[in-house]
Design a protein around this motif. Sequence first.
Motif, PDB file in Angstrom:
ATOM      1  N   TRP A 155      37.580  40.195  41.278  1.00  0.00           N
ATOM      2  CA  TRP A 155      38.095  40.311  40.176  1.00  0.00           C
ATOM      3  C   TRP A 155      39.151  41.151  39.834  1.00  0.00           C
ATOM      4  CZ3 TRP A 155      37.926  44.198  36.516  1.00  0.00           C
ATOM      5  CH2 TRP A 155      37.112  45.322  36.596  1.00  0.00           C
ATOM      6  N   ARG A 156      39.499  42.212  40.812  1.00  0.00           N
ATOM      7  CA  ARG A 156      40.264  43.226  40.770  1.00  0.00           C
ATOM      8  C   ARG A 156      40.742  43.594  42.287  1.00  0.00           C
ATOM      9  NH1 ARG A 156      37.578  49.382  40.273  1.00  0.00           N
ATOM     10  NH2 ARG A 156      36.176  48.703  42.124  1.00  0.00           N
ATOM     11  N   PRO A 157      41.763  44.165  42.314  1.00  0.00           N
ATOM     12  CA  PRO A 157      42.256  44.453  43.893  1.00  0.00           C
ATOM     13  C   PRO A 157      40.865  45.534  44.109  1.00  0.00           C
ATOM     14  CG  PRO A 157      43.994  44.824  42.100  1.00  0.00           C
ATOM     15  CD  PRO A 157      43.086  44.590  41.489  1.00  0.00           C
ATOM     16  N   PRO A 158      40.318  45.332  45.446  1.00  0.00           N
ATOM     17  CA  PRO A 158      39.402  45.983  45.790  1.00  0.00           C
ATOM     18  C   PRO A 158      39.643  47.408  45.907  1.00  0.00           C
ATOM     19  CG  PRO A 158      39.580  44.206  47.466  1.00  0.00           C
ATOM     20  CD  PRO A 158      40.782  44.156  46.285  1.00  0.00           C
ATOM     21  N   SER A 159      38.687  48.453  45.517  1.00  0.00           N
ATOM     22  CA  SER A 159      38.683  49.895  45.590  1.00  0.00           C
ATOM     23  C   SER A 159      39.142  50.197  47.170  1.00  0.00           C
ATOM     24  CB  SER A 159      37.192  50.413  45.008  1.00  0.00           C
ATOM     25  OG  SER A 159      37.160  51.674  45.585  1.00  0.00           O
ATOM     26  N   LYS A 160      39.729  51.051  47.244  1.00  0.00           N
ATOM     27  CA  LYS A 160      40.054  51.635  48.697  1.00  0.00           C
ATOM     28  C   LYS A 160      39.050  52.478  49.078  1.00  0.00           C
ATOM     29  CE  LYS A 160      44.556  50.341  48.424  1.00  0.00           C
ATOM     30  NZ  LYS A 160      44.993  49.297  49.182  1.00  0.00           N
ATOM     31  N   LEU A 161      38.048  52.832  48.426  1.00  0.00           N
ATOM     32  CA  LEU A 161      36.798  53.521  48.858  1.00  0.00           C
ATOM     33  C   LEU A 161      35.564  52.824  48.705  1.00  0.00           C
ATOM     34  CD1 LEU A 161      37.342  56.786  46.581  1.00  0.00           C
ATOM     35  CD2 LEU A 161      37.256  56.755  48.841  1.00  0.00           C
ATOM     36  N   LEU A 162      35.302  52.367  47.651  1.00  0.00           N
ATOM     37  CA  LEU A 162      34.019  51.706  47.410  1.00  0.00           C
ATOM     38  C   LEU A 162      33.854  50.486  48.231  1.00  0.00           C
ATOM     39  CD1 LEU A 162      31.215  51.486  45.985  1.00  0.00           C
ATOM     40  CD2 LEU A 162      32.428  50.020  44.320  1.00  0.00           C
ATOM     41  N   GLU A 163      35.004  49.518  48.478  1.00  0.00           N
ATOM     42  CA  GLU A 163      35.030  48.394  48.823  1.00  0.00           C
ATOM     43  C   GLU A 163      35.874  48.333  50.307  1.00  0.00           C
ATOM     44  OE1 GLU A 163      34.338  46.518  44.484  1.00  0.00           O
ATOM     45  OE2 GLU A 163      36.355  47.047  45.086  1.00  0.00           O
ATOM     46  N   MET A 189      32.889  46.691  32.868  1.00  0.00           N
ATOM     47  CA  MET A 189      33.209  45.547  33.854  1.00  0.00           C
ATOM     48  C   MET A 189      32.880  45.663  35.413  1.00  0.00           C
ATOM     49  SD  MET A 189      37.132  44.831  31.843  1.00  0.00           S
ATOM     50  CE  MET A 189      37.396  43.488  32.925  1.00  0.00           C
ATOM     51  N   VAL A 190      33.446  47.208  35.673  1.00  0.00           N
ATOM     52  CA  VAL A 190      33.033  47.439  37.163  1.00  0.00           C
ATOM     53  C   VAL A 190      31.763  47.261  37.699  1.00  0.00           C
ATOM     54  CG1 VAL A 190      33.271  49.160  38.730  1.00  0.00           C
ATOM     55  CG2 VAL A 190      35.148  48.967  37.237  1.00  0.00           C
ATOM     56  N   PHE A 191      30.743  47.774  36.727  1.00  0.00           N
ATOM     57  CA  PHE A 191      29.474  47.524  37.229  1.00  0.00           C
ATOM     58  C   PHE A 191      28.644  46.536  36.929  1.00  0.00           C
ATOM     59  CE2 PHE A 191      30.181  52.143  37.192  1.00  0.00           C
ATOM     60  CZ  PHE A 191      29.761  52.671  38.417  1.00  0.00           C
ATOM     61  N   ASN A 192      29.131  45.710  35.708  1.00  0.00           N
ATOM     62  CA  ASN A 192      28.375  44.104  35.663  1.00  0.00           C
ATOM     63  C   ASN A 192      29.138  43.375  36.905  1.00  0.00           C
ATOM     64  OD1 ASN A 192      26.474  44.011  33.577  1.00  0.00           O
ATOM     65  ND2 ASN A 192      28.033  45.135  32.415  1.00  0.00           N
ATOM     66  N   ARG A 222      42.036  55.506  39.814  1.00  0.00           N
ATOM     67  CA  ARG A 222      41.069  54.161  39.332  1.00  0.00           C
ATOM     68  C   ARG A 222      39.656  54.448  39.650  1.00  0.00           C
ATOM     69  NH1 ARG A 222      41.387  48.001  40.874  1.00  0.00           N
ATOM     70  NH2 ARG A 222      40.056  48.836  42.498  1.00  0.00           N
ATOM     71  N   SER A 223      39.526  54.654  40.872  1.00  0.00           N
ATOM     72  CA  SER A 223      38.069  54.896  41.607  1.00  0.00           C
ATOM     73  C   SER A 223      37.409  56.129  40.831  1.00  0.00           C
ATOM     74  CB  SER A 223      38.111  55.505  42.999  1.00  0.00           C
ATOM     75  OG  SER A 223      37.962  54.305  43.627  1.00  0.00           O
ATOM     76  N   LEU A 224      38.138  57.058  40.340  1.00  0.00           N
ATOM     77  CA  LEU A 224      37.329  58.334  39.557  1.00  0.00           C
ATOM     78  C   LEU A 224      37.133  57.495  38.087  1.00  0.00           C
ATOM     79  CD1 LEU A 224      40.056  60.965  39.799  1.00  0.00           C
ATOM     80  CD2 LEU A 224      37.913  60.675  41.101  1.00  0.00           C
ATOM     81  N   PHE A 225      38.012  56.875  37.430  1.00  0.00           N
ATOM     82  CA  PHE A 225      37.490  56.330  36.367  1.00  0.00           C
ATOM     83  C   PHE A 225      36.284  55.037  36.226  1.00  0.00           C
ATOM     84  CE2 PHE A 225      41.699  58.112  34.990  1.00  0.00           C
ATOM     85  CZ  PHE A 225      40.898  59.152  34.334  1.00  0.00           C
ATOM     86  N   SER A 226      36.527  54.360  37.112  1.00  0.00           N
ATOM     87  CA  SER A 226      35.546  53.337  37.484  1.00  0.00           C
ATOM     88  C   SER A 226      34.064  53.962  37.822  1.00  0.00           C
ATOM     89  CB  SER A 226      35.846  52.457  38.856  1.00  0.00           C
ATOM     90  OG  SER A 226      37.147  52.014  38.799  1.00  0.00           O
ATOM     91  N   ALA A 227      34.053  54.898  38.787  1.00  0.00           N
ATOM     92  CA  ALA A 227      32.640  55.333  38.937  1.00  0.00           C
ATOM     93  C   ALA A 227      32.208  56.537  38.340  1.00  0.00           C
ATOM     94  CB  ALA A 227      32.670  55.820  40.634  1.00  0.00           C
ATOM     95  N   GLY A 228      32.990  57.211  37.637  1.00  0.00           N
ATOM     96  CA  GLY A 228      32.617  58.569  37.014  1.00  0.00           C
ATOM     97  C   GLY A 228      32.176  58.587  35.709  1.00  0.00           C
ATOM     98  N   SER A 276      21.585  49.570  41.733  1.00  0.00           N
ATOM     99  CA  SER A 276      21.383  48.741  43.016  1.00  0.00           C
ATOM    100  C   SER A 276      22.929  48.459  43.363  1.00  0.00           C
ATOM    101  CB  SER A 276      20.748  47.355  42.810  1.00  0.00           C
ATOM    102  OG  SER A 276      21.159  46.660  41.836  1.00  0.00           O
ATOM    103  N   PHE A 277      23.040  48.369  44.505  1.00  0.00           N
ATOM    104  CA  PHE A 277      24.444  47.880  44.944  1.00  0.00           C
ATOM    105  C   PHE A 277      24.050  47.167  46.458  1.00  0.00           C
ATOM    106  CE2 PHE A 277      27.838  51.353  43.984  1.00  0.00           C
ATOM    107  CZ  PHE A 277      27.883  50.742  42.673  1.00  0.00           C
ATOM    108  N   CYS A 278      24.850  46.137  46.701  1.00  0.00           N
ATOM    109  CA  CYS A 278      24.792  45.482  48.030  1.00  0.00           C
ATOM    110  C   CYS A 278      25.125  45.851  49.195  1.00  0.00           C
ATOM    111  CB  CYS A 278      25.081  43.855  47.738  1.00  0.00           C
ATOM    112  SG  CYS A 278      24.213  43.018  46.533  1.00  0.00           S
TER     113      CYS A 278
END
Length: 416
Positions: A95-103, A184-187, A247-253, A301-303
């Motif tokens: 749904w969004r450009p993949p995270s450079k870290l998480l994904e 959005m990120v976590f759902n 973006r990762s900071l605000f997504s995850a933090g 949970s994460f996959c």
Amino acid sequence: MSDAPATELIEGHRPIAAPPGVAEWDVDPYDPEILKNPEPFYRELRAKGPFVYLSRYAMLACGRYEETHEVFSDHERFVSSRGVGLQDFSLEEPWRPPSKLLEADPPAHDTVRRVIVRSMAPNVVASIRDMFKQAADGLIRELVGKRSFDGVHDLARVFPTTVFPEAVGMRENDPDRLVDYGSMVFNAIGPDNEARRSAMAKGPDVVPWITAACERQHLENTGIGGIIYAAADAGEITEHEAGMLVRSLFSAGVDTTISGIASALYCLTANPDAFAELKASPNLARRCFEETLRMFAPVHSFCRTANLDTEVAGVPIEEGSKILCMLGSANLDEEYWPNASTFDINRRPVGHLAFGMGIHNCPGQNVARAEAEAVLMAIAEKVDTLAFDGEPEWGVNNSVRYLKKLPLTLNQVMHT
Ligand code: OVV
């Protein structure tokens, strides 16, 4: 001849068959009732074996400590670049450009990882502790005046949505949009269910806002964001990558720390003896938070995705298998944690999986700990007793376990 029709995807991944010896289970881990109260599901999941086959999603799940740890920390066999939700990014567009870290996987992952780790290194965390302490002291002083308050709305949500953006250097903060973006990120990690769809409905408002907020001109040169953009100036990463890291900071933090702080308040209220101990030694705040994370892992949970045919605990796992790693369950595994369901402020739960494990483990964990410590120490110093003032309510989110309501009263005998 391979002219057989391509298998239809399920929630964006290729369905696998149940491996031999693995129990098939027709449960929906994303059922709102399970998300709000997951312990009975976790217990059954662990009892069924090292893995179960989730028939409705045609994928695997694990919830015992040992196998969850093994899958989650082995980035070579179980990759992140195919997404950490039900969708396989090699088969469907996220749904969004993949995270450079998480994904992402090594080697691309490692370059940006170094930068984000530096941006929240111990010296950086040390430099923001005073700001966290002052904000926490002010907030708790206000609540002491109110006596009756909502631990989520009036405290857990307020703190990370103000002090963390400030530490990053965000110029125009919007706490509600930060929370909506996190939702959005976590759902999005889960299936296309009601929780995911209602979070995604905010996209047209929230996505352009967060994208702009991560750009250099919307950030201070100082702070965590400044360090990330300095790495772009040095040619270590591109400016685009710097924006993606912010973006990762605000997504995850944000949603995660809101969850952790609210759950810590819940634990202290439900365990008055622990609160008394914390009051006697406010420097137990850190251990108190750690034990909270073990019991109520903010990311439940994460996959991971098997990138080759392999085997774990004697179970054959085929390439392309999605494996739902129930971190919240591994943290409650009685085989690993003595008296796992008891909140013990003195436990020192080293090895819990709430911050993940391995090369993707949470780079912001010391910022999260500093935030929680500031809040818990202020409470320990300024509050004498905490009590429930109504039923706590748990929320529904496809990868975050969180309180949405925590009615509390506090008492303060001695005025400080
Ligand atoms: C750990 C985590 C959660 C959510 C988002 C991200 C990371 C990200 O990098 O965007």
